[in-house]
Design an enzyme around this catalytic site. Structure first.
Site, mmCIF file in Angstrom:
data_model
loop_
_atom_site.group_PDB
_atom_site.id
_atom_site.type_symbol
_atom_site.label_atom_id
_atom_site.label_comp_id
_atom_site.label_asym_id
_atom_site.label_seq_id
_atom_site.Cartn_x
_atom_site.Cartn_y
_atom_site.Cartn_z
ATOM 1 N N GLU A 193 10.906 -1.976 -23.087
ATOM 2 C CA GLU A 193 9.466 -1.893 -22.795
ATOM 3 C C GLU A 193 9.192 -1.496 -21.354
ATOM 4 O OE1 GLU A 193 10.444 -6.117 -21.555
ATOM 5 O OE2 GLU A 193 11.181 -4.612 -22.984
ATOM 6 N N CYS A 211 16.901 -8.632 -23.563
ATOM 7 C CA CYS A 211 17.339 -9.333 -22.354
ATOM 8 C C CYS A 211 17.854 -10.729 -22.709
ATOM 9 C CB CYS A 211 16.222 -9.364 -21.315
ATOM 10 S SG CYS A 211 16.795 -9.807 -19.644
ATOM 11 N N HIS A 269 15.555 -3.780 -20.693
ATOM 12 C CA HIS A 269 14.191 -3.923 -21.195
ATOM 13 C C HIS A 269 13.672 -2.571 -21.691
ATOM 14 C CE1 HIS A 269 13.129 -8.040 -19.844
ATOM 15 N NE2 HIS A 269 14.064 -7.817 -18.940
#
Length: 202
Positions: A184, A80, A182
């Site tokens: 994650e 990001c 992202h």
């Protein structure tokens, strides 16, 4: 998998990244210690917030130079805002130099769609990348951003998405990789990307 150092410069989504790596069985440490960066097998540069504040914090104590130096010998992944910092310049709030690893600037997404861009979007792969091993064209990942990489070198863009216009979703140059999304927070697709990254130097 070896150890992944998550750079702590005060603006990152650190715990979520660490938790995702732990789920994969990958050892990680959250650190601002150059010695830890040296010992790690790979480095992740996360980031949440405004470009100039993040750039200033990264330069505080010379962390920017340590990340650049380590990227000459091991994989570095910017996530990001961390990806945006890899570019030459950010134009959020005020012009501010980035790390200069990826050609281009960071500016507001040129779209008529609502900003910030929040949600799931599919990827189109521009070039083969080990980050995307095992993924199909059109895989969905999660974005949260209002600014994006622009005026980039097409040879350094490895994936794009669409949000009212083409948006650079991932970049690479040498050992440096970046994802605007992202991983994650992107379910099994994101975990695959993190697994692929963690295995690059192991």
């Amino acid at each position: 998998m070896g150890t992944v150092a998550i750079v702590d410069y005060g603006v990152g989504n650190l715990k979520s990244v660490a938790n995702a790596l732990s789920y994969l069985g990958c050892s990680s440490c959250i650190t601002a210690d150059p010695a830890e960066l040296e010992r790690a097998d790979a480095i992740i540069l996360p980031g949440v917030g405004a470009f100039p504040d993040a750039a200033d914090r990264l330069r505080s104590g010379g962390l920017d130079q340590h990340v650049l130096a380590q990227g000459q010998k091991k994989p570095v992944l910017g996530i990001c805002l961390g990806m945006q910092l890899l570019l030459e310049q950010g134009r959020e709030v005020r012009p501010c130099p980035g790390l200069g690893v990826i050609r281009g600037t960071v500016d507001r997404i040129p779209t008529q769609s609502k900003l910030p861009h929040i949600g799931w979007n599919s990827l189109r792969f521009f070039h083969h990348s080990p980050l995307f091993r095992g993924l199909d064209e059109g895989a969905y990942v999660y974005f949260v951003h209002s600014f994006s990489a622009q005026d980039t070198d097409p040879a350094q863009v490895i994936a794009v998405t669409d949000y009212g216009s083409a948006v650079t979703a991932a970049v690479s140059s040498g050992n440096f990789y970046g994802t605007q999304f992202h991983p994650e927070k992107s379910g099994e697709v994101g975990l695959t990307i993190l697994r692929n990254f963690a295995g690059l130097n192991c």
